[in-house]
Scaffold this active site. Structure first.
Site, PDB file in Angstrom:
ATOM      1  N   HIS B 122       0.867  -1.185   0.000  1.00  0.00           N
ATOM      2  CA  HIS B 122       0.000   0.000   0.000  1.00  0.00           C
ATOM      3  C   HIS B 122       0.907   1.239   0.000  1.00  0.00           C
ATOM      4  CE1 HIS B 122      -2.822   2.903   1.860  1.00  0.00           C
ATOM      5  NE2 HIS B 122      -3.798   2.081   1.509  1.00  0.00           N
ATOM      6  N   ASP B 202       2.952  -4.899   8.009  1.00  0.00           N
ATOM      7  CA  ASP B 202       1.728  -4.110   7.839  1.00  0.00           C
ATOM      8  C   ASP B 202       0.539  -5.058   8.023  1.00  0.00           C
ATOM      9  OD1 ASP B 202      -0.506  -2.778   6.973  1.00  0.00           O
ATOM     10  OD2 ASP B 202       0.401  -2.003   5.136  1.00  0.00           O
ATOM     11  N   GLN B 205      -4.685  -5.156   6.927  1.00  0.00           N
ATOM     12  CA  GLN B 205      -5.750  -5.985   6.369  1.00  0.00           C
ATOM     13  C   GLN B 205      -5.968  -7.272   7.155  1.00  0.00           C
ATOM     14  OE1 GLN B 205      -7.964  -5.374   4.003  1.00  0.00           O
ATOM     15  NE2 GLN B 205      -7.123  -3.355   3.527  1.00  0.00           N
ATOM     16  N   LYS B 228     -10.350  -0.824  10.757  1.00  0.00           N
ATOM     17  CA  LYS B 228     -10.572  -1.980   9.882  1.00  0.00           C
ATOM     18  C   LYS B 228     -10.927  -3.231  10.683  1.00  0.00           C
ATOM     19  CE  LYS B 228      -7.252  -0.290   6.468  1.00  0.00           C
ATOM     20  NZ  LYS B 228      -7.814   0.091   5.178  1.00  0.00           N
ATOM     21  N   CYS B 368      -4.682   2.505  -3.709  1.00  0.00           N
ATOM     22  CA  CYS B 368      -3.442   2.972  -3.094  1.00  0.00           C
ATOM     23  C   CYS B 368      -2.291   2.056  -3.444  1.00  0.00           C
ATOM     24  CB  CYS B 368      -3.587   3.105  -1.580  1.00  0.00           C
ATOM     25  SG  CYS B 368      -4.580   4.513  -1.128  1.00  0.00           S
TER      26      CYS B 368
HETATM   27  C1  LIG Z   1      -2.428  -2.938   3.477  1.00  0.00           C
HETATM   28  C2  LIG Z   1      -2.733  -1.562   3.990  1.00  0.00           C
HETATM   29  N1  LIG Z   1      -1.772  -0.836   4.548  1.00  0.00           N
HETATM   30  C3  LIG Z   1      -1.999   0.386   5.049  1.00  0.00           C
HETATM   31  C4  LIG Z   1      -3.250   0.971   4.981  1.00  0.00           C
HETATM   32  C5  LIG Z   1      -3.430   2.353   5.533  1.00  0.00           C
HETATM   33  O1  LIG Z   1      -4.258   2.350   6.622  1.00  0.00           O
HETATM   34  P1  LIG Z   1      -4.761   3.718   7.294  1.00  0.00           P
HETATM   35  O2  LIG Z   1      -5.292   4.552   6.167  1.00  0.00           O
HETATM   36  O3  LIG Z   1      -5.798   3.300   8.262  1.00  0.00           O
HETATM   37  O4  LIG Z   1      -3.582   4.365   7.936  1.00  0.00           O
HETATM   38  C6  LIG Z   1      -4.288   0.258   4.397  1.00  0.00           C
HETATM   39  C7  LIG Z   1      -5.632   0.875   4.299  1.00  0.00           C
HETATM   40  O5  LIG Z   1      -6.286   0.862   3.297  1.00  0.00           O
HETATM   41  C8  LIG Z   1      -4.022  -1.039   3.886  1.00  0.00           C
HETATM   42  O6  LIG Z   1      -4.992  -1.742   3.296  1.00  0.00           O
END
Ligand SMILES: Cc1ncc(COP(=O)(O)O)c(C=O)c1O
Lengths: 144, 410
Positions: B122, B202, B205, B228, B368
């Site tokens: 992401h 990370d 998800q 999430k 993203c």
């Molecule tokens: C794999 C992954 N990493 C990071 C994020 C970023 O999360 P946040 O926007 O809650 O900081 C997301 C959110 O869509 C994600 O799916």
């Protein structure tokens, strides 16, 4: 099937299915491309300005969502024959139509009024406006 | 087992019509809905206990502080951290990653060092490392994703060449938000450790979807967002190994993170307070603790099985649609509860707009993950992502809706 969405009114659907002036314009003397980075829409507007500064011919190429491409097709039909100097004011009217849902008081935009159907979906305003931003840039660009 | 239909009534928001059709919420990868228990916990805090934490000596402040610190302990238990002090509250995944980059990264990286990420990250697990590389002179490299539809996931064979002793940090996602691929976190951590690299997992998800045990995974940092996993927005956490956190310089300066302040200099509190300058998101932390309770009452093994089942069901059902291209694992291979897809000649935003008219909430765009989409030759895809309250009937509605989309754009 009836229109699945108010976005795809008959006018827009017609231009989506039967795009006008789609393809390269070899006689063009102005060109500009605009990209919608968020969704990958691409639109290039090519046009030929005559010696009086009128848009004698205009065409578009590109790829993207139905709305961005239908809007480009609509544009080519509506601006042919207009003086380039009229485009910035027309852009403002289109912009207001897209963002509020209605053409500004006292203006008659004809088929272009259909672009107002997108107003309730802010994320798609940029799709409807892409070709219009391209033509603004094209008329402002140096002759090619 | 209480899952799917049986717990929908816990989520007040699901009981509504959108565009005249019952809401089918399939955008859980972006954010999950909140159960009544979480909404009530946040409201109860504001109704009964609201005060600032860590500073007051009065009753409300002591209650608020106790609830806030209870939330930290609850989160530690949720991911099996050895010590609650290893939990730093942040705004979420993005801030947690930036915190590691700006503190650990700035203190430990030198020109010639390598930051390793993967091609499926992401933007929030990619851009902070680009910025850190630019600032420190380190080089950013990526583990490739293989397969024309990214169906083979990370190229683990290439990892041996990439994991050189120059690699100081290896950042990778547990579950890809675009592909639904589940990465072998424990193996990746083990291989990184063998060359002395620090790992950043990370878990955006996977948190609240899969059982997670930071000690079993043996990761150094793990980051996630509360929103999430049934929790509120604006709250998340950074898990960091105690020894690493204690050695890191502060993140932001301000109240709450200092031991002593003089006009000429200050000294810092130990972790986790060192990284929590300013008034924290107290209500968010309390809501997140309630989300941990909710998720664990349902049970993460049950949630994971349910998610994977719906993901596989959707993967198989969508495969029959004409002109569809589906990313990530093939039928029969492990897949998280999501499916990203694209139709030949129909833009994802058009798919989503028409689906929305049918009450079906999907996500579309580059998710993203612009460089990966470019590599796969796709301007955008649509994504359906599932969670504990989704049902097999909703997968059927999704399939029927996509048939309508195809008919409309035929
Ligand atoms: C794999 C992954 N990493 C990071 C994020 C970023 O999360 P946040 O926007 O809650 O900081 C997301 C959110 O869509 C994600 O799916």
């Amino acid at each position: 099937m009836p229109s699945a969405d108010e976005l795809f009114l008959a006018v827009i659907d017609d231009h989506r299915l039967h795009p006008r002036h789609r393809g390269p314009l070899p006689s063009a003397n102005r060109v500009a491309r605009r990209d919608n980075l968020s969704c990958g829409d691409i639109c290039t507007v090519q046009l030929r300005l005559d010696p009086e500064g009128r848009i004698a011919e205009v065409a578009f190429t590109g790829a993207g969502c139905a709305l961005s491409q239908a809007s480009a097709s609509l544009l080519t039909v509506c601006v042919t024959g207009l003086p380039a100097s009229a485009i910035p004011a027309l852009y403002q009217q289109i912009h207001d139509t897209v963002t509020t849902g209605r053409p500004p008081e006292g203006t008659d935009l004809g088929d272009l009024a259909a672009l107002g159907s997108v107003h309730a979906r802010p994320a798609r305003h940029s799709c409807a406006l892409l070709a219009w931003q391209a033509i603004l840039a094209a008329i402002a660009s140096p002759a090619v | 087992m209480r899952i799917g239909n049986a717990l929908r009534s816990d989520f007040p928001i699901l009981d509504q019509q959108v565009n005249g059709k019952p809401l089918v919420y399939l955008d859980n990868g972006a954010t999950s809905q909140k159960p009544r228990a979480v909404i009530d916990a946040v409201a109860a805090y504001y109704v009964h206990d609201n005060a600032n934490v860590h500073r007051g000596l009065h009753a409300l402040s002591m209650r608020a502080t106790a609830a806030f610190e209870h939330a930290r302990t609850r989160l530690a238990r949720f991911i099996n951290a050895a010590d609650p002090a290893e939990i730093v509250f942040t705004r979420g995944t993005t801030e947690s990653i930036n915190l590691v980059a700006q503190t650990w990264g700035a203190a430990n990286l030198r020109p010639g060092d390598v930051i390793l990420a993967t091609e499926m990250e992401h933007h929030s697990n990619l851009v902070p490392w680009q910025m850190l590389a630019a600032r420190t002179g380190a080089t950013l490299r990526y583990v490739p994703v293989t397969g024309i539809d990214a169906e083979h996931g990370l190229d683990l064979a290439a990892l041996d060449q990439l994991l050189t002793p120059q690699v100081k940090l290896f950042a990778f996602t547990h579950i890809s938000n675009t592909l639904g691929i589940i990465n072998p976190v424990a193996e990746l951590c083990r291989r990184a450790r063998a060359v002395g690299a620090v790992t950043v997992v990370d878990a955006a998800q996977s948190i609240g979807h899969e059982p997670l045990d930071v000690q079993a995974l043996d990761c150094d940092f793990l980051v996630f967002s509360g929103h999430k996993m049934c929790g509120p927005t604006g709250i998340g956490a950074l898990y960091g190994r105690r020894a690493l956190l204690d050695a890191m310089p502060p993140y932001e300066g301000g109240g709450g993170m200092i031991e002593t302040v003089e006009y000429s200099h200050s000294t810092w509190k130990p972790a986790p307070e060192r990284f929590e300058a300013g008034t924290p998101n107290i209500a968010g932390a309390i809501g997140l603790a309630a989300a941990c309770d909710y998720v664990d009452a349902v049970g993460r093994p049950a949630i994971a099985a349910h998610d994977h089942h719906l993901g596989a069901l959707a993967r198989a059902a969508l495969a029959d649609l004409p002109g569809i291209r589906i990313l990530g694992p093939r039928i029969g291979e492990p897949r998280a509860g999501m499916v990203s897809f694209a139709f030949e000649g129909i833009h994802a935003h058009d798919v989503i707009t028409v689906a929305d008219q049918q009450g079906v909430a999907l996500r579309g765009g580059h998710h993203c993950n612009m460089p990966l989409m470019k590599k796969l030759g796709l301007p955008s895809t649509a994504r359906a992502s599932f969670y504990l309250y989704n049902t097999e009937e909703e997968v059927a509605t999704l399939t029927a809706t996509l048939r309508k989309v195809l008919k409309f754009f035929a």
